[in-house]
Design a protein around this motif. Structure first.
Motif, short mmCIF file in Angstrom:
data_model
loop_
_atom_site.label_atom_id
_atom_site.label_comp_id
_atom_site.label_asym_id
_atom_site.label_seq_id
_atom_site.Cartn_x
_atom_site.Cartn_y
_atom_site.Cartn_z
N LEU A 5 0.85 -1.19 0.00
CA LEU A 5 0.00 0.00 0.00
C LEU A 5 0.89 1.24 0.00
O LEU A 5 1.78 1.36 0.84
CB LEU A 5 -0.91 -0.01 1.24
N LYS A 39 -1.83 -1.42 -3.67
CA LYS A 39 -2.84 -0.37 -3.60
C LYS A 39 -2.19 1.02 -3.61
O LYS A 39 -1.18 1.24 -2.93
CB LYS A 39 -3.68 -0.52 -2.34
N THR A 214 3.18 -0.82 4.45
CA THR A 214 2.64 0.47 4.03
C THR A 214 3.73 1.52 3.89
O THR A 214 4.63 1.63 4.72
CB THR A 214 1.60 0.97 5.06
#
Length: 273
Positions: A5, A39, A214
């Motif tokens: 992400l 993502k 992330t």
């Protein structure tokens, strides 16, 4: 663990000072991110409609965390929304309009598709504010607005540093409302739990992505919580001190040299994992 992400702020981070980015380069990156099921999240203090306008010509899977985390959408579907409660909204407006330190403040109430302000169309701030807010509408008062309001944007024309006003808001609003400096001499007021980190956390839980997987980028105080909520939370080379204080990681390039796109290339090449 590999990055799954990537979240980026817009102004001063993803966009250069001319409010643009290398569209062809990012489109190629997004195509590859989508192919790898990584993502990409736009995480901004801006109105949802404006965030979507910035990326209108980009095709692919992107998710938008707008209004400092108060509204999250993916592929046109609302995943999470946290408008200001009407009573708290009224109290906040009353405070801003009656507190001497906020006498000259420009106030904008931001909904998903519209915005309402006490500014006059003939004023010097109108055109710059209209860039950020779709269907910006001047109103004589804020009493009859029925749209869900996600954020109160408070800013000044001639103030370069609003830290004093930001501290006053935090002190006087207590835990009832959240407030954060947002860049461009502004302060955003939202529900107290709303931050970009909150919006990011909802997506991490939905997608089963950890903080260790992330990466995030930002440049101002409203990015601080998000940068702390990612293993690779990068302050931009051009970031304000509040963002720099939130992390030990700084991008090699600034926003005017495509600093975020440079870092995405490093992820895709395997240089950063």
């Amino acid at each position: 663990m590999s990055i799954q992400l990537i979240a980026s702020d817009i102004d001063g981070t993803f966009l250069n000072d001319q409010r643009d980015f290398d569209h062809a380069r990012f489109q190629a990156q997004l195509d590859e991110l989508n192919r790898r099921h990584i993502k990409f999240v736009v995480a901004s203090g801006n109105q949802m409609a404006h965030c979507q306008e910035v990326f209108a010509d980009v095709k692919g899977d992107m998710t938008f965390v707008a209004e400092d985390g108060a509204l999250t959408m993916e592929q046109g579907k609302i995943l999470d929304d946290n408008p200001l409660k009407p009573a708290l909204l009224r109290d906040a407006i009353e405070y801003l309009l009656t507190t001497p330190a906020f006498k000259d403040a420009k106030i904008i109430l931001s909904s998903q598709h519209r915005a309402f302000t006490n500014m006059e169309k003939s004023g010097s701030d109108w055109s710059s504010s209209a860039y950020f807010y779709s269907q910006l509408t001047a109103v004589d008062h804020f009493k009859d607005i029925t749209d869900p309001i996600y954020k109160i944007d408070t800013h000044w024309t001639n103030l370069e540093d609003v830290r004093e006003q930001a501290a006053m808001l935090k002190r006087d609003l207590g835990g009832d409302l959240g407030s954060v400096m947002s860049g461009f001499n502004g302060i955003d007021i939202t529900m107290p739990h709303v931050t970009k980190a909150y919006g990011l956390q909802q997506l991490q839980e939905l997608w089963k992505v950890s903080m260790d997987e992330t990466m995030a980028f930002g440049d101002t105080q409203n990015d601080e919580a998000m940068l702390k909520h990612a293993r690779l939370g990068y302050a931009m080379k051009n970031a304000e001190q509040e963002a720099l204080d939130a992390t030990d990681l700084i991008t090699p390039l600034d926003n005017n040299d495509s600093g975020v796109l440079d870092m995405i290339d490093r992820v895709l090449s395997g240089e950063i994992a």
